[in-house]
Design a protein around this motif. Structure first.
Motif, short mmCIF file in Angstrom:
data_model
loop_
_atom_site.label_atom_id
_atom_site.label_comp_id
_atom_site.label_asym_id
_atom_site.label_seq_id
_atom_site.Cartn_x
_atom_site.Cartn_y
_atom_site.Cartn_z
N TYR A 247 8.07 -13.27 -14.18
CA TYR A 247 8.33 -14.18 -15.30
C TYR A 247 9.58 -15.02 -15.05
CZ TYR A 247 9.08 -15.99 -19.99
OH TYR A 247 9.26 -16.83 -21.05
N LYS B 21 -2.89 -9.84 -15.33
CA LYS B 21 -2.34 -11.10 -14.88
C LYS B 21 -1.50 -11.72 -16.01
CE LYS B 21 -5.96 -12.18 -11.54
NZ LYS B 21 -7.03 -13.14 -11.14
N LEU B 22 -0.47 -12.43 -15.61
CA LEU B 22 0.35 -13.21 -16.54
C LEU B 22 -0.32 -14.57 -16.71
CD1 LEU B 22 3.05 -13.65 -18.12
CD2 LEU B 22 4.02 -14.47 -15.96
N VAL B 23 -0.66 -14.92 -17.95
CA VAL B 23 -1.41 -16.15 -18.24
C VAL B 23 -0.47 -17.19 -18.83
CG1 VAL B 23 -3.36 -17.16 -19.47
CG2 VAL B 23 -3.50 -14.80 -18.66
N ILE C 126 -0.61 -11.25 -21.34
CA ILE C 126 -1.10 -10.43 -20.24
C ILE C 126 -2.60 -10.22 -20.42
CG2 ILE C 126 -0.93 -8.21 -19.04
CD1 ILE C 126 1.94 -8.01 -20.03
N SER C 127 -3.37 -10.48 -19.38
CA SER C 127 -4.82 -10.38 -19.44
C SER C 127 -5.30 -8.98 -19.07
CB SER C 127 -5.44 -11.40 -18.47
OG SER C 127 -5.32 -10.94 -17.13
N LYS D 216 -2.95 -21.43 -15.74
CA LYS D 216 -2.79 -20.69 -14.49
C LYS D 216 -2.47 -19.23 -14.81
CE LYS D 216 -0.69 -21.16 -9.91
NZ LYS D 216 0.19 -21.98 -9.06
N ASP D 217 -2.89 -18.34 -13.90
CA ASP D 217 -2.51 -16.94 -14.07
C ASP D 217 -1.96 -16.39 -12.76
OD1 ASP D 217 -4.79 -16.17 -12.46
OD2 ASP D 217 -6.03 -16.26 -14.26
N GLY E 120 -4.61 -21.48 -20.88
CA GLY E 120 -4.89 -20.75 -19.65
C GLY E 120 -4.88 -21.62 -18.41
N TYR F 268 -2.72 -18.20 -23.80
CA TYR F 268 -4.09 -17.73 -23.54
C TYR F 268 -5.10 -18.85 -23.72
CZ TYR F 268 -8.71 -15.96 -24.45
OH TYR F 268 -10.07 -15.80 -24.41
#
Length: 325
Positions: free
Chosen positions: A265, A242-244, A237-238, A253-254, A251, A248
């Motif tokens: 998810y 956002k879900l990355v 989580i950024s 797509k988020d 990365g 990470y």
């Protein structure tokens, strides 16, 4: 054979900001907000539903987030195992408020020599680590020393172990360095260095995941038969909430979470990306420790067996095994 089919770890980036400029990291170069307490509460609730057991509040420098104690309190209230890694510059300021909230507290230290550690971090912080060790022990805490190992500093393990860790009854975590993205760290540890690390991993109050060594000897992750289970074991989580995916460091797509992490998810779009874990071109040769460690824990193979003794040793010494049974 897959033993666990749900994510077990969340790498929760509370901010990308940092008060150090480590030469082997580029996270501090990114502009970043701070996560909000309301978003964290929503996401922790959904992480619990998804089966996550450990939440790593990370960064950047996580102690830059002024509400970190509140974030940790919420995680502990929901029964998560918590972990925080810090350069310790701010630990003396927040130590009282963090007391009892972090199950695995790591102080980063890359050399037992002040000038060398401070040079690698781009800021004077060695003395703060030493001060933080004393303060944490006074508060009944037992931090670990996280030592990022390069070929250039591997000969300093003995001094770190004998002069800093053993006298304070601290665990020395050996973290073999890795390259990622455009960050070149000189990560190719020699076979001699890997052998030396294996020896140190068997010593008192030293933790080294032996599967890290085996993976490097095997040339890292291979996309035709991937070891990496980054996206299915670890939720990233950024700071922008956002879900990355798939991890990470890649990365690809988020996705904006918007209070729906559980359903997001589980969605088809996300699960299609999860299915690509370890299979993308940039995954070839990857040895990134923070994704490989949970990968080794969920599937019974040679890496699972390699990781088992050190995992049991660490959790026994730290007492976290009680929360895992």
């Amino acid at each position: 054979m897959r033993l666990v089919s749900h994510p077990v770890l969340c790498n929760y980036y509370v901010t990308y900001r940092c008060n150090a400029t480590c030469s082997f990291c580029d996270i501090w170069e990114r502009p970043s907000p701070y996560v909000t307490l309301d978003n964290v509460r929503d996401n922790l609730r959904d992480l619990k539903k998804l089966g996550v057991r450990v939440v790593d509040f990370t960064g950047g420098e996580p102690l830059l987030h002024r509400q970190l104690p509140e974030l940790l309190q919420e995680a502990k209230r929901l029964g998560f195992i918590t972990t925080v890694t810090t350069n310790a510059l701010l630990y003396p300021k927040y130590a009282d408020r963090l007391r009892g909230l972090v199950d695995m507290l790591h102080f980063s230290l890359d050399s037992p020599v002040a000038e060398e550690h401070d040079q690698s971090r781009g800021v004077r912080c060695f003395d703060k680590v030493m001060e933080s060790i004393v303060l944490a022990r006074q508060l009944g805490e037992r931090p670990d020393i996280l030592f990022t190992v390069f070929d250039r500093n591997i000969q300093q393990i003995r001094q770190m172990h004998e002069e800093i860790c053993l006298p304070n009854d601290l665990v020395l975590i050996l973290n073999p360095v890795f390259d990622y993205n455009a960050v070149e760290t000189g990560s190719r540890l020699s076979d001699q260095a890997l052998s030396e690390l294996s020896w140190w991993g068997k010593q008192k109050n030293v933790y080294l995941n032996e599967a890290f060594i085996q993976l490097r000897l095997d040339g890292g992750n291979h996309i035709e038969a991937p070891i990496c289970k980054a996206a299915s074991t670890t939720i990233v989580i950024s700071p922008e909430n956002k879900l990355v995916l798939p991890c990470y460091h890649l990365g690809l797509k988020d996705f904006a979470i918007d209070g729906r992490l559980h359903d997001l998810y589980r969605s088809d779009e996300v699960q299609k990306l999860v299915a690509l874990e370890g299979r993308l071109p940039d995954c070839e040769g990857c040895v990134i420790n923070c994704y490989m460690q949970p990968s080794f824990a969920v599937e019974m193979n040679k890496y699972w067996w390699k990781a088992l003794p050190s995992t049991l040793k660490y959790n026994w010494v730290k007492g976290t095994w009680k929360q895992l049974v």
